[in-house]
Write an enzyme that holds these catalytic residues in place. Structure first.
Site, PDB file in Angstrom:
ATOM      1  N   HIS A 181       9.506  61.379  63.095  1.00  0.00           N
ATOM      2  CA  HIS A 181       9.430  60.463  61.731  1.00  0.00           C
ATOM      3  C   HIS A 181       9.839  59.251  62.230  1.00  0.00           C
ATOM      4  CE1 HIS A 181       9.307  61.050  57.276  1.00  0.00           C
ATOM      5  NE2 HIS A 181       9.058  59.746  57.665  1.00  0.00           N
ATOM      6  N   GLU A 224      10.884  69.707  58.928  1.00  0.00           N
ATOM      7  CA  GLU A 224      11.170  68.738  59.687  1.00  0.00           C
ATOM      8  C   GLU A 224      12.804  68.550  59.867  1.00  0.00           C
ATOM      9  OE1 GLU A 224       8.964  64.897  59.429  1.00  0.00           O
ATOM     10  OE2 GLU A 224      10.704  64.060  58.740  1.00  0.00           O
ATOM     11  N   ARG A 256       3.274  62.714  55.216  1.00  0.00           N
ATOM     12  CA  ARG A 256       4.335  63.676  55.032  1.00  0.00           C
ATOM     13  C   ARG A 256       4.035  65.094  55.636  1.00  0.00           C
ATOM     14  NH1 ARG A 256       7.336  60.306  54.619  1.00  0.00           N
ATOM     15  NH2 ARG A 256       8.743  59.426  52.578  1.00  0.00           N
TER      16      ARG A 256
HETATM   17  P1  NAP Z   1      -0.247  54.099  48.500  1.00  0.00           P
HETATM   18  O1  NAP Z   1      -0.618  52.464  48.758  1.00  0.00           O
HETATM   19  O2  NAP Z   1       0.067  54.559  46.975  1.00  0.00           O
HETATM   20  O3  NAP Z   1      -1.812  54.645  48.907  1.00  0.00           O
HETATM   21  C1  NAP Z   1      -1.999  56.120  48.861  1.00  0.00           C
HETATM   22  C2  NAP Z   1      -3.416  56.118  48.910  1.00  0.00           C
HETATM   23  O4  NAP Z   1      -3.534  57.651  48.778  1.00  0.00           O
HETATM   24  C3  NAP Z   1      -4.261  55.536  47.744  1.00  0.00           C
HETATM   25  O5  NAP Z   1      -5.270  54.885  48.249  1.00  0.00           O
HETATM   26  C4  NAP Z   1      -4.563  56.827  46.922  1.00  0.00           C
HETATM   27  O6  NAP Z   1      -6.021  56.518  46.348  1.00  0.00           O
HETATM   28  C5  NAP Z   1      -4.527  57.932  47.786  1.00  0.00           C
HETATM   29  N1  NAP Z   1      -4.305  59.178  47.294  1.00  0.00           N
HETATM   30  C6  NAP Z   1      -3.519  59.585  46.534  1.00  0.00           C
HETATM   31  N2  NAP Z   1      -3.488  60.967  46.185  1.00  0.00           N
HETATM   32  C7  NAP Z   1      -4.776  61.205  46.699  1.00  0.00           C
HETATM   33  C8  NAP Z   1      -5.397  62.520  46.478  1.00  0.00           C
HETATM   34  N3  NAP Z   1      -4.966  63.753  46.086  1.00  0.00           N
HETATM   35  N4  NAP Z   1      -6.626  62.689  47.483  1.00  0.00           N
HETATM   36  C9  NAP Z   1      -7.157  61.505  48.134  1.00  0.00           C
HETATM   37  N5  NAP Z   1      -6.369  60.299  47.966  1.00  0.00           N
HETATM   38  C10 NAP Z   1      -5.083  60.205  47.541  1.00  0.00           C
HETATM   39  O7  NAP Z   1       0.942  54.481  49.529  1.00  0.00           O
HETATM   40  P2  NAP Z   1       1.425  54.044  50.805  1.00  0.00           P
HETATM   41  O8  NAP Z   1       2.580  52.829  50.791  1.00  0.00           O
HETATM   42  O9  NAP Z   1       0.092  53.672  51.979  1.00  0.00           O
HETATM   43  O10 NAP Z   1       2.036  55.148  51.583  1.00  0.00           O
HETATM   44  C11 NAP Z   1       1.621  56.414  51.697  1.00  0.00           C
HETATM   45  C12 NAP Z   1       2.417  57.363  52.125  1.00  0.00           C
HETATM   46  O11 NAP Z   1       2.903  57.303  53.533  1.00  0.00           O
HETATM   47  C13 NAP Z   1       3.598  57.657  51.542  1.00  0.00           C
HETATM   48  O12 NAP Z   1       3.634  58.114  50.288  1.00  0.00           O
HETATM   49  C14 NAP Z   1       4.668  58.277  52.335  1.00  0.00           C
HETATM   50  O13 NAP Z   1       4.970  59.732  52.172  1.00  0.00           O
HETATM   51  C15 NAP Z   1       4.047  57.996  53.857  1.00  0.00           C
HETATM   52  N6  NAP Z   1       4.739  57.035  54.678  1.00  0.00           N
HETATM   53  C16 NAP Z   1       5.194  57.619  55.769  1.00  0.00           C
HETATM   54  C17 NAP Z   1       5.872  56.823  56.608  1.00  0.00           C
HETATM   55  C18 NAP Z   1       6.678  57.317  58.036  1.00  0.00           C
HETATM   56  O14 NAP Z   1       7.621  57.266  58.432  1.00  0.00           O
HETATM   57  N7  NAP Z   1       5.740  58.205  58.375  1.00  0.00           N
HETATM   58  C19 NAP Z   1       6.233  55.419  56.333  1.00  0.00           C
HETATM   59  C20 NAP Z   1       5.992  54.965  55.097  1.00  0.00           C
HETATM   60  C21 NAP Z   1       5.023  55.870  54.393  1.00  0.00           C
HETATM   61  P3  NAP Z   1      -6.344  57.187  44.729  1.00  0.00           P
HETATM   62  O15 NAP Z   1      -5.334  56.929  43.990  1.00  0.00           O
HETATM   63  O16 NAP Z   1      -7.414  56.476  44.393  1.00  0.00           O
HETATM   64  O17 NAP Z   1      -6.292  58.516  45.144  1.00  0.00           O
END
Ligand code: NAP
Length: 319
Positions: free
Chosen positions: A282, A263, A234
């Site tokens: 995006h 954005e 994001r």
């Molecule tokens: P996820 O499976 O929940 O993974 C998020 C990871 O981030 C977890 O391993 C978590 O581990 C870590 N994390 C959370 N807070 C943190 C912090 N403060 N410091 C360090 N690590 C942290 O999520 P996901 O499904 O992979 O998606 C991640 C994000 O990608 C979404 O929330 C979305 O915003 C974005 N996204 C973008 C697109 C796009 O079109 N560009 C598409 C899909 C998703 P811990 O809990 O151990 O910290």
């Protein structure tokens, strides 16, 4: 088809035709202005499509709402505790877009490392009159070190791709993830170590109070001057002004951004003038197949919630 409207759902549109098809004719869509102005009609659900902000005040204008369904996994635009306080479940689409989003991360990584967009502009221009082995040198991807910030579902898919490129993978989460070490050969490091040691840094964390501004001027200064920064998470996780300065002064080599803050960026933003940044509008999950799957899961979540059934994919809200 019974020709009768069973539910009224507020949505920020216009929605993709595939979603309209899946909703069928039993759902009447109401405009997003209802969240600001209220309505005399009962509202049963909310469907968020393009990251509109949704909070408790808005939900209070629609007291009958019993489900919020989000098209996508990122739910930073929805106030989850406000929804939980009103007993409203929130659905999203985790897991099904990891491959597409990781592919986009790698597309940006490769394109930024090998200056592909800059090269494309040059190859089309009148300035390209002869091949020169000395121009537009990029940096190696194979055998380089990739640092993944946020080794979750998407981060793990990025790590799998990195292994195919013979990269060393470092990662940082709040907590180490043993499966990332065992299955993906990734090494857990501190945030500072990741910034110091990585040739490529890819942001895959959700946006939260903790991660907003996670990468600013001090963090950019910790990165190698040859490093490339990729953001597929994001926009607000990365300080746009600090990034613009770091790229302008060549404190880092390049950036690849699928998301920005704001954005879109204002059309006269200085970041748009720089050669060493690639920006996509995006597109992380934007494939025909993934978007169809997202439509199916998000509509299934919506219908389940409207019927009072458990959602297919429900967001966990920390107590
Ligand atoms: P996820 O499976 O929940 O993974 C998020 C990871 O981030 C977890 O391993 C978590 O581990 C870590 N994390 C959370 N807070 C943190 C912090 N403060 N410091 C360090 N690590 C942290 O999520 P996901 O499904 O992979 O998606 C991640 C994000 O990608 C979404 O929330 C979305 O915003 C974005 N996204 C973008 C697109 C796009 O079109 N560009 C598409 C899909 C998703 P811990 O809990 O151990 O910290």
């Amino acid at each position: 088809m019974n020709g009768r409207v069973d539910y009224r759902v507020v949505a920020d549109g216009p929605l993709a035709p595939s979603i309209i098809d899946l909703l069928g004719n039993q759902i009447e869509l109401l405009p997003w202005t209802v969240t600001q102005q209220g309505t005399d009609q009962p509202v049963d659900g909310v469907y968020t499509y393009g990251h509109p902000l949704l909070d408790g005040q808005m939900l209070d204008r629609m007291p009958g709402v019993r489900v919020i369904s989000n098209y996508g996994v990122g739910i930073d635009h929805i106030n989850l505790s406000d929804a939980a306080a009103r007993g409203i479940p929130v659905g999203n689409t985790p897991g099904i877009l990891d491959g597409a989003t990781a592919d986009m991360g790698f597309t940006l990584l490769l394109a930024a490392a090998r200056r592909l967009v800059e090269g494309d502009r040059y190859a089309r221009s009148a300035a390209f009159t002869r091949y020169d082995p000395g121009y537009m040198l990029g940096h190696e991807v194979h055998s380089a070190t990739l640092g993944i910030v946020g080794m979750g579902r998407i981060g793990a898919q990025v790590a799998r791709r990195a292994r195919g490129f013979d990269m060393s993978v470092l990662y940082h989460n709040r907590r180490p993830k043993p499966t990332a070490e065992e299955e993906l050969g990734a090494r857990y490091v501190s945030f500072s170590e990741l910034l110091n040691e990585s040739d490529y840094v890819m942001l895959c964390v959700p946006l939260s109070e903790e991660t907003q501004g996670l990468i600013g001027d001090p963090e950019l200064r910790q990165m190698k001057s040859t490093a490339v920064l990729i953001n597929i998470a994001r926009g607000p996780i990365l300080d746009t002004d600090a990034l613009t300065e770091a790229l302008r002064r060549r404190e880092i080599a390049a950036a690849g951004l699928d998301v920005t803050d704001p954005e879109p960026l204002p059309r006269d933003h200085p970041l748009l003038e720089l050669e060493n940044v690639i920006i996509a509008p995006h597109l992380g999950s934007a494939t025909v197949e993934t978007r169809q799957h997202m439509a199916e899961i998000s509509v299934a979540n919506l219908l389940a919630g409207l019927r009072g059934e458990p959602l297919v994919r429900q967001v966990d809200v920390a107590p």
